[in-house]
Design a protein around this motif. Sequence first.
Motif, PDB file in Angstrom:
ATOM      1  N   THR A 125      62.495 -24.475 -14.296  1.00 52.70           N
ATOM      2  CA  THR A 125      61.627 -24.039 -15.395  1.00 52.70           C
ATOM      3  C   THR A 125      60.185 -24.432 -15.119  1.00 52.70           C
ATOM      4  O   THR A 125      59.259 -23.626 -15.325  1.00 52.70           O
ATOM      5  CB  THR A 125      62.099 -24.657 -16.728  1.00 52.70           C
ATOM      6  N   ARG A 126      59.968 -25.651 -14.654  1.00 54.43           N
ATOM      7  CA  ARG A 126      58.600 -26.080 -14.334  1.00 54.43           C
ATOM      8  C   ARG A 126      58.016 -25.245 -13.204  1.00 54.43           C
ATOM      9  O   ARG A 126      56.833 -24.882 -13.239  1.00 54.43           O
ATOM     10  CB  ARG A 126      58.602 -27.564 -13.953  1.00 54.43           C
ATOM     11  N   ASP A 128      58.757 -22.128 -12.480  1.00 56.23           N
ATOM     12  CA  ASP A 128      58.450 -20.809 -13.025  1.00 56.23           C
ATOM     13  C   ASP A 128      57.155 -20.828 -13.814  1.00 56.23           C
ATOM     14  O   ASP A 128      56.348 -19.893 -13.754  1.00 56.23           O
ATOM     15  CB  ASP A 128      59.595 -20.326 -13.920  1.00 56.23           C
ATOM     16  N   LYS A 129      56.935 -21.890 -14.577  1.00 56.22           N
ATOM     17  CA  LYS A 129      55.710 -21.989 -15.373  1.00 56.22           C
ATOM     18  C   LYS A 129      54.483 -22.097 -14.485  1.00 56.22           C
ATOM     19  O   LYS A 129      53.442 -21.512 -14.776  1.00 56.22           O
ATOM     20  CB  LYS A 129      55.804 -23.179 -16.328  1.00 56.22           C
ATOM     21  N   LEU A 132      53.855 -18.726 -13.035  1.00 52.09           N
ATOM     22  CA  LEU A 132      53.360 -17.866 -14.098  1.00 52.09           C
ATOM     23  C   LEU A 132      51.860 -18.058 -14.279  1.00 52.09           C
ATOM     24  O   LEU A 132      51.090 -17.096 -14.364  1.00 52.09           O
ATOM     25  CB  LEU A 132      54.093 -18.191 -15.390  1.00 52.09           C
ATOM     26  N   HIS A 161      47.935 -24.316 -18.891  1.00 52.05           N
ATOM     27  CA  HIS A 161      49.006 -25.020 -19.601  1.00 52.05           C
ATOM     28  C   HIS A 161      49.538 -24.262 -20.814  1.00 52.05           C
ATOM     29  O   HIS A 161      50.223 -24.850 -21.638  1.00 52.05           O
ATOM     30  CB  HIS A 161      48.495 -26.390 -20.065  1.00 52.05           C
ATOM     31  N   ALA A 163      51.916 -22.376 -21.316  1.00 49.63           N
ATOM     32  CA  ALA A 163      53.369 -22.352 -21.477  1.00 49.63           C
ATOM     33  C   ALA A 163      53.923 -23.687 -21.970  1.00 49.63           C
ATOM     34  O   ALA A 163      55.113 -23.802 -22.223  1.00 49.63           O
ATOM     35  CB  ALA A 163      54.038 -21.968 -20.159  1.00 49.63           C
ATOM     36  N   GLU A 164      53.059 -24.678 -22.120  1.00 48.22           N
ATOM     37  CA  GLU A 164      53.466 -25.976 -22.620  1.00 48.22           C
ATOM     38  C   GLU A 164      53.082 -26.098 -24.098  1.00 48.22           C
ATOM     39  O   GLU A 164      52.558 -25.158 -24.693  1.00 48.22           O
ATOM     40  CB  GLU A 164      52.786 -27.085 -21.802  1.00 48.22           C
ATOM     41  N   ARG A 202      50.255 -16.128 -24.069  1.00 46.43           N
ATOM     42  CA  ARG A 202      51.704 -16.195 -23.893  1.00 46.43           C
ATOM     43  C   ARG A 202      52.338 -14.808 -23.908  1.00 46.43           C
ATOM     44  O   ARG A 202      53.246 -14.520 -23.118  1.00 46.43           O
ATOM     45  CB  ARG A 202      52.310 -17.071 -24.999  1.00 46.43           C
ATOM     46  N   LEU A 223      59.995 -19.736 -21.298  1.00 44.79           N
ATOM     47  CA  LEU A 223      59.111 -19.888 -20.145  1.00 44.79           C
ATOM     48  C   LEU A 223      57.639 -19.800 -20.520  1.00 44.79           C
ATOM     49  O   LEU A 223      56.794 -20.464 -19.922  1.00 44.79           O
ATOM     50  CB  LEU A 223      59.433 -18.825 -19.085  1.00 44.79           C
ATOM     51  N   VAL A 224      57.310 -18.960 -21.502  1.00 40.22           N
ATOM     52  CA  VAL A 224      55.901 -18.789 -21.856  1.00 40.22           C
ATOM     53  C   VAL A 224      55.473 -19.694 -23.005  1.00 40.22           C
ATOM     54  O   VAL A 224      54.323 -19.632 -23.443  1.00 40.22           O
ATOM     55  CB  VAL A 224      55.578 -17.313 -22.198  1.00 40.22           C
ATOM     56  N   GLY A 225      56.390 -20.535 -23.500  1.00 34.83           N
ATOM     57  CA  GLY A 225      55.962 -21.524 -24.470  1.00 34.83           C
ATOM     58  C   GLY A 225      56.541 -21.439 -25.858  1.00 34.83           C
ATOM     59  O   GLY A 225      56.145 -22.202 -26.740  1.00 34.83           O
TER      60      GLY A 225
END
Length: 255
Positions: A125-126, A128-129, A132, A161, A163-164, A202, A223-225
């Motif tokens: 996941t990290r 992919d982010k 992205l 950041h 997606a976080e 996002r 994935l996009v947050g």
Amino acid sequence: MWRTLIVEDEQYARASLRKLFAKADIPFEIVGEAVNGEEGLQLIRALQPDVVISDIFMPLMDGVRLLQLTRKEGLECRFVMLTAVSEFEYARQALEYGASGYLMKLSLDLKELKQTMDKVAGELTRMDKLRLADKWFPDKTAQEPTDHPELNRLITYIEEHFAEEVTLKRLAEYVRMDASYVSDLFKKKMGITMTHFIQNRRVQAAKMLLTETEKTVSEIGRLVGFENDNYFIKIFKRWSGLTPNEYRKEQKIVL
């Protein structure tokens, strides 16, 4: 679902892994099996799996060598090594080459599998982010969006950041400014609230994933947050006029 390749020369071990995967309720699907390292490398090239579960000692090519060659070719799949107690030194060596972890073959159970694969899912996941963010904002040398340097720092931070979890408080602390001032300044200079700016970023990233991948709507939302599927669908429709599934179908017709 994360695509998983099993590389193991013993049939009973492959069968056991399949049964555990079916029971574990983890976001991984087994897309192929290989019986030695050479066949495993060929399937990694062909299938592009997200994770490889590989035995260490196998005919023709061992698991550590398979990991080395995979990394040498620039393939980013994660590795989990299958090992026996007597092979632990080789498992440690595999960790040094970037393996995510190892599983003990003779004592493998559902709990151990879930713990290890949850760790791998987090790593994927990290990754992919990060990809992205690089895809949508590859040029960090572009002209600054505003004439306010601290605001430009904030915008760059959001782009890297988004997606976080990005909150007004965190952003204000990042530039050491009052939160209310930051909010008003952002709206004045950008013509949009900070919340809407983040939502739009996002949604734009989600559009790319809906068009270019087969990931589920739920996976893309995370994935996009967006942690909540319903909220993701609501915000996506607000910005695009379509639900994620409707958008994906429309893009397939256009393409």
